[in-house]
Design an enzyme around this catalytic site. Structure first.
Site, PDB file in Angstrom:
ATOM      1  N   ALA A 142       0.830  -1.208   0.000  1.00  0.00           N
ATOM      2  CA  ALA A 142       0.000   0.000   0.000  1.00  0.00           C
ATOM      3  C   ALA A 142       0.863   1.257   0.000  1.00  0.00           C
ATOM      4  CB  ALA A 142      -0.940  -0.002   1.202  1.00  0.00           C
ATOM      5  N   TYR A 143       1.906   1.267   0.817  1.00  0.00           N
ATOM      6  CA  TYR A 143       2.810   2.409   0.874  1.00  0.00           C
ATOM      7  C   TYR A 143       3.490   2.624  -0.480  1.00  0.00           C
ATOM      8  CZ  TYR A 143       6.728   5.314   2.503  1.00  0.00           C
ATOM      9  OH  TYR A 143       7.645   6.313   2.684  1.00  0.00           O
ATOM     10  N   GLY A 144       4.012   1.563  -1.064  1.00  0.00           N
ATOM     11  CA  GLY A 144       4.668   1.674  -2.365  1.00  0.00           C
ATOM     12  C   GLY A 144       3.718   2.135  -3.452  1.00  0.00           C
ATOM     13  N   ALA A 146       1.036   3.985  -3.035  1.00  0.00           N
ATOM     14  CA  ALA A 146       0.752   5.400  -2.794  1.00  0.00           C
ATOM     15  C   ALA A 146       1.932   6.277  -3.215  1.00  0.00           C
ATOM     16  CB  ALA A 146       0.407   5.623  -1.326  1.00  0.00           C
ATOM     17  N   LYS A 147       3.147   5.851  -2.898  1.00  0.00           N
ATOM     18  CA  LYS A 147       4.329   6.633  -3.292  1.00  0.00           C
ATOM     19  C   LYS A 147       4.514   6.627  -4.814  1.00  0.00           C
ATOM     20  CE  LYS A 147       6.072   8.293   0.573  1.00  0.00           C
ATOM     21  NZ  LYS A 147       6.340   9.714   0.806  1.00  0.00           N
TER      22      LYS A 147
END
Length: 174
Positions: A142-144, A146-147
């Site tokens: 999820a973080y990747g 979003a980034k």
């Protein structure tokens, strides 16, 4: 006059200090009042407290900046945090939270201050990305994602706002 969004800790705190040492008047934004006031006192800046993932708060920031320091010539957006979980275990709430904490404020700050900077002849937008937006690693789906979305957003801003004298750049630590 510059804004540092997420100025209270880490890279944001160091960015506020470096910009101040370079002669900038810095509006130090943080969701935590204690951190916003502490860094603003350290750098002779202006503290601002609010949630930059909410459009009405970003509008309030713009009004408060106009009143306190005048037109803003740029901002550094360093707000972000990772929640670690296996890709197939992320629930809807955590997915939405991850995108808000990484991407929503960038969208809102860009719209609000992009219009203002275009009207005053240009400016600079700097976003702190992450190597996670460029490559995969366990428990950062999820973080990747979003980034990676943030990186795409920055590229689009650079294309669209460049002719108005606005630079949009991303820095990816790690």
């Amino acid at each position: 006059n510059l804004i540092v969004a997420g100025a209270g800790q880490g890279i944001g705190r160091q960015t506020a200090a470096a910009l101040s040492q370079s002669g900038a008047r810095v509006v130090c934004c943080d969701i935590r009042a204690d951190l916003a006031h502490e860094i603003a006192a350290e750098v002779s800046g202006v503290p601002w407290v609010g949630d930059l993932t909410a459009r009405d708060e970003v509008d309030r920031l713009a009004a408060d900046c106009d009143a306190a320091v005048g037109p803003i010539s740029g901002f550094v957006d360093i707000i972000g945090m990772a929640h670690y979980a296996d890709a197939i275990a992320i629930d809807d709430e955590r997915w939405a939270w991850q995108f808000d904490i990484v991407l929503r404020h960038a969208f809102l700050l860009s719209q609000c201050f992009g219009k203002a900077m275009a009207a005053t002849g240009g400016g600079t937008m700097v976003f702190v990305c992450s190597v996670s937006g460029l490559t995969a690693s366990p428990q950062t789906a999820a973080y990747g994602a979003a980034k990676a979305g943030l990186i795409s957003w920055i590229r689009t801003l650079a294309d669209e706002l460049g002719p108005s004298g606005i630079r949009a750049n991303g820095v990816a630590p790690g």
